[in-house]
Design a protein around this motif. Structure first.
Motif, PDB file in Angstrom:
ATOM      1  N   UNK A   1       0.923  -0.908   0.242  1.00  0.00           N
ATOM      2  CA  UNK A   1       0.121   0.498  -0.195  1.00  0.00           C
ATOM      3  C   UNK A   1       0.081   1.133   0.346  1.00  0.00           C
ATOM      4  N   UNK A   2      -0.031   2.664   0.099  1.00  0.00           N
ATOM      5  CA  UNK A   2       0.971   3.787   0.120  1.00  0.00           C
ATOM      6  C   UNK A   2       1.802   3.928   1.309  1.00  0.00           C
ATOM      7  N   UNK A   3       2.820   4.752   1.535  1.00  0.00           N
ATOM      8  CA  UNK A   3       3.365   4.600   2.682  1.00  0.00           C
ATOM      9  C   UNK A   3       2.667   5.705   3.656  1.00  0.00           C
ATOM     10  N   UNK A   4       1.594   5.765   3.099  1.00  0.00           N
ATOM     11  CA  UNK A   4       0.910   6.479   4.589  1.00  0.00           C
ATOM     12  C   UNK A   4       1.199   6.363   6.123  1.00  0.00           C
ATOM     13  N   UNK A   5       1.229   7.220   6.727  1.00  0.00           N
ATOM     14  CA  UNK A   5       1.499   6.806   8.474  1.00  0.00           C
ATOM     15  C   UNK A   5       0.096   6.402   8.918  1.00  0.00           C
ATOM     16  N   UNK A   6       0.385   5.109  10.037  1.00  0.00           N
ATOM     17  CA  UNK A   6      -0.797   4.659  10.163  1.00  0.00           C
ATOM     18  C   UNK A   6      -1.358   3.962  10.544  1.00  0.00           C
ATOM     19  N   UNK A   7      -1.878   3.740  12.452  1.00  0.00           N
ATOM     20  CA  UNK A   7      -1.779   3.658  13.410  1.00  0.00           C
ATOM     21  C   UNK A   7      -3.025   2.249  13.200  1.00  0.00           C
ATOM     22  N   UNK A   8      -2.902   1.581  14.729  1.00  0.00           N
ATOM     23  CA  UNK A   8      -3.692   0.190  14.774  1.00  0.00           C
ATOM     24  C   UNK A   8      -4.343   0.029  16.059  1.00  0.00           C
TER      25      UNK A   8
ATOM     26  N   UNK B   1       0.823   3.194  19.193  1.00  0.00           N
ATOM     27  CA  UNK B   1       0.731   4.094  19.240  1.00  0.00           C
ATOM     28  C   UNK B   1       1.756   3.650  21.416  1.00  0.00           C
ATOM     29  N   UNK B   2       1.544   5.001  22.197  1.00  0.00           N
ATOM     30  CA  UNK B   2       2.012   4.679  23.246  1.00  0.00           C
ATOM     31  C   UNK B   2       2.433   3.528  23.986  1.00  0.00           C
ATOM     32  N   UNK B   3       0.633   3.330  23.977  1.00  0.00           N
ATOM     33  CA  UNK B   3       0.303   1.876  24.744  1.00  0.00           C
ATOM     34  C   UNK B   3      -0.299   1.089  23.643  1.00  0.00           C
ATOM     35  N   UNK B   4       0.336   0.188  23.864  1.00  0.00           N
ATOM     36  CA  UNK B   4      -0.228  -0.559  21.973  1.00  0.00           C
ATOM     37  C   UNK B   4       0.068  -2.617  22.310  1.00  0.00           C
ATOM     38  N   UNK B   5      -0.212  -2.554  21.838  1.00  0.00           N
ATOM     39  CA  UNK B   5      -0.890  -4.517  21.617  1.00  0.00           C
ATOM     40  C   UNK B   5      -1.226  -5.098  23.510  1.00  0.00           C
ATOM     41  N   UNK B   6      -1.093  -5.355  24.064  1.00  0.00           N
ATOM     42  CA  UNK B   6      -1.598  -5.791  25.315  1.00  0.00           C
ATOM     43  C   UNK B   6      -2.174  -5.310  26.170  1.00  0.00           C
ATOM     44  N   UNK B   7      -0.995  -3.778  26.354  1.00  0.00           N
ATOM     45  CA  UNK B   7      -0.950  -2.961  27.008  1.00  0.00           C
ATOM     46  C   UNK B   7      -2.169  -1.743  26.219  1.00  0.00           C
ATOM     47  N   UNK B   8      -2.869  -1.912  25.312  1.00  0.00           N
ATOM     48  CA  UNK B   8      -3.614  -0.990  24.485  1.00  0.00           C
ATOM     49  C   UNK B   8      -4.504  -0.415  25.357  1.00  0.00           C
TER      50      UNK B   8
ATOM     51  N   UNK C   1       1.134  10.899  14.940  1.00  0.00           N
ATOM     52  CA  UNK C   1       1.631  11.282  13.812  1.00  0.00           C
ATOM     53  C   UNK C   1       0.495  10.644  12.402  1.00  0.00           C
ATOM     54  N   UNK C   2      -0.590   9.835  12.846  1.00  0.00           N
ATOM     55  CA  UNK C   2      -0.679   8.676  11.655  1.00  0.00           C
ATOM     56  C   UNK C   2      -1.823   9.517  11.025  1.00  0.00           C
ATOM     57  N   UNK C   3      -1.891   9.109  10.064  1.00  0.00           N
ATOM     58  CA  UNK C   3      -3.294   9.799   8.720  1.00  0.00           C
ATOM     59  C   UNK C   3      -4.411   9.180   8.874  1.00  0.00           C
ATOM     60  N   UNK C   4      -3.639   7.465   8.885  1.00  0.00           N
ATOM     61  CA  UNK C   4      -4.869   6.121   9.111  1.00  0.00           C
ATOM     62  C   UNK C   4      -4.715   5.856   9.854  1.00  0.00           C
ATOM     63  N   UNK C   5      -6.593   5.385  10.114  1.00  0.00           N
ATOM     64  CA  UNK C   5      -6.220   4.210  11.396  1.00  0.00           C
ATOM     65  C   UNK C   5      -7.402   3.109  11.131  1.00  0.00           C
TER      66      UNK C   5
ATOM     67  N   UNK D   1       1.529  -6.231   3.529  1.00  0.00           N
ATOM     68  CA  UNK D   1       0.750  -5.356   3.138  1.00  0.00           C
ATOM     69  C   UNK D   1       2.121  -4.248   3.030  1.00  0.00           C
ATOM     70  N   UNK D   2       2.457  -3.679   4.085  1.00  0.00           N
ATOM     71  CA  UNK D   2       3.922  -2.579   4.292  1.00  0.00           C
ATOM     72  C   UNK D   2       3.291  -1.314   4.312  1.00  0.00           C
ATOM     73  N   UNK D   3       2.475  -1.394   5.618  1.00  0.00           N
ATOM     74  CA  UNK D   3       2.062  -0.285   5.887  1.00  0.00           C
ATOM     75  C   UNK D   3       3.510   0.301   7.043  1.00  0.00           C
ATOM     76  N   UNK D   4       2.718   1.531   6.959  1.00  0.00           N
ATOM     77  CA  UNK D   4       3.220   2.170   7.619  1.00  0.00           C
ATOM     78  C   UNK D   4       3.651   2.441   9.128  1.00  0.00           C
ATOM     79  N   UNK D   5       3.794   2.167   9.572  1.00  0.00           N
ATOM     80  CA  UNK D   5       3.148   1.878  11.063  1.00  0.00           C
ATOM     81  C   UNK D   5       3.967   2.545  11.873  1.00  0.00           C
ATOM     82  N   UNK D   6       3.280   3.522  12.667  1.00  0.00           N
ATOM     83  CA  UNK D   6       2.945   3.630  14.018  1.00  0.00           C
ATOM     84  C   UNK D   6       2.595   3.737  15.362  1.00  0.00           C
TER      85      UNK D   6
END
Length: 437
Positions: free
Chosen positions: A318-325, A355-362, A396-400, A348-353
């Protein structure tokens, strides 16, 4: 709590429950007693009152109100345990150190158990003593249901789903909706096949609000040549018995899915982008049914990641859009599905950014545990969701992206309220849109 407030929190059975107050309390105490055991005793007696669970809870963080401290939400259950079954129960009774739980107590606690808890498990993860705080709250909900004090929105849906397989009154059967989704999106939906290796379910929210997500899942399954089918009698993934706190209704709802999977000889039940559906079916159904299930239960991201790793599913970058999950609580923290979505995003080549609290700590989306369905919870939900939206923005993500339909509903509602500049997107849709031909 005032009389007006108490009435506002009355549950499904409160207005029409002909039992006396004492009988309703006994119903709750009976539900509590059935849960007493070594593990519960450990949880009851090991709290050191450190307050770390408060710092883990987004409702406490968003409001600073001590009543939202997770372990406090289990206070009614703790009081019942120490008075009736704890090591010093006789002394508590004789000396009056733990008062008997009253119906008024239960009515006041309904708000804490249902209206300010997503059962997300973050408090359990952070507890230094390893207490399963979320499990205690789940037990508390069961007691509330037995007292006729589960929120009407949840109890009514649970009863209807247990009876009909559908948690809402619908103009069209879900099977017809599935066919229409297939026609509109140009995908062939396999329905009511007599025998299949995979039985697939769909979230009610996606059928009604995000049909493109259902179409995306079907598109990928068709591309893989999977031997699958939906079943008209077990389309819905959610289990409102779990939300409402009724083991009986939860079992009846789960049995419908289990029976259909057995009937077609499925080796796999594929749960779509729905967190609570995944948790209740994969981790609780076998215990409720009292048997080892003759099939595996997997979340759709697990299944697709397995196909990627086996070389059967190839994806374009995919495009290089900064992405949060967003990591859905029931799938990731309580279900352990941490790597699968990241495997897909990596392919997919997602430019994953992150979050400070992510995975199990989300942090939770604040809509889970049935709170999306309880309208009166919206002001509190929004306070917690604002914390999460800021955390997404800080990347700084543009996609969520996320992989849970309930989370999408919660974030879409919050986004509209706060005029947020992002739309919550489905990871499975992104996969379906980028399959290599």
């Amino acid at each position: 709590m005032s009389t007006t407030a108490t009435q506002a929190f009355a549950g499904a059975g409160a207005a029409n429950d002909n039992r006396t107050a004492e009988e309703r309390v006994e119903g709750a105490m009976g539900a509590f007693a059935r849960s007493f055991g070594a593990t519960v005793a450990w949880n009851m007696e090991s709290c050191i009152h450190c307050g770390m669970c408060a710092d883990a809870c987004h409702f406490y963080i968003a409001t600073g109100d001590a009543k939202y401290t997770p372990i406090w939400k289990a206070e009614m259950f703790k009081r019942a345990f120490r008075r009736e079954s704890g090591a010093f129960a006789p002394f508590f009774k004789v000396l009056g150190l733990k008062k008997k739980v009253t119906l008024k107590d239960l009515e006041e606690w309904q708000e804490l158990l249902f209206d300010s808890c997503n059962m997300c498990g973050r408090c359990s993860l952070i507890c230094p003593m390893g207490l399963e705080v979320a499990e205690l709250i789940e037990i508390g909900r069961r007691g509330m249901y037995e007292a006729g004090l589960a929120p009407k929105e949840l109890a009514d849906r649970a009863a209807l789903q247990a009876e009909t397989g559908v948690p809402e009154e619908v103009e069209k059967p879900y099977a017809e909706l599935l066919k229409e989704i297939g026609e509109k999106h140009g995908v062939d939906v396999v329905l009511d096949k007599a025998k299949a290796d995979i039985m697939v379910c769909a979230p009610r929210n996606d059928l009604n609000r995000n049909p493109s997500s259902v179409a995306a899942m079907v598109k990928v399954l068709n591309k893989l040549g999977a031997d699958y089918t939906f079943r008209s009698d077990a389309i819905v993934a959610e289990n409102y018995g779990y939300y409402a706190g009724s083991n009986g209704l939860q079992k009846k709802i789960a049995k419908r899915v289990v029976d259909q999977a057995k009937k077609i000889g499925a080796s796999l039940v594929l749960v779509p982008e729905c967190g609570h559906a995944y948790y209740s079916l994969r981790w609780q159904a076998a215990e409720l049914m009292g048997e080892t299930l003759p099939f595996k239960v997997r979340h759709v991201t697990e299944y697709l990641a397995e196909q990627v790793e086996a070389g059967k599913l190839k994806l374009n970058k995919v495009d290089g859009l900064p992405t949060a999950f967003h990591d859905p609580c029931q799938i990731v923290r309580k279900g352990g599905v941490t790597e699968a979505p990241r495997t897909l995003m990596s392919e997919l080549g997602v430019n994953l950014k992150e979050m400070f609290n992510h995975e199990g700590f989300s942090f939770c989306c604040a809509g889970g545990g049935g709170m999306n369905d309880i309208e009166r919870t919206r002001p509190l939900r929004l306070k917690a969701q604002e914390v999460k939206l800021h955390e997404v923005d800080d990347t700084g993500a543009k996609r969520f992206l996320t992989s849970c339909s309930d989370c999408r509903v919660a974030f879409d509602d919050a986004g509209e309220h706060f005029n947020w500049d992002k739309k919550t997107e489905s990871l499975v849709e992104l996969v379906a849109d980028n399959i290599k031909e």
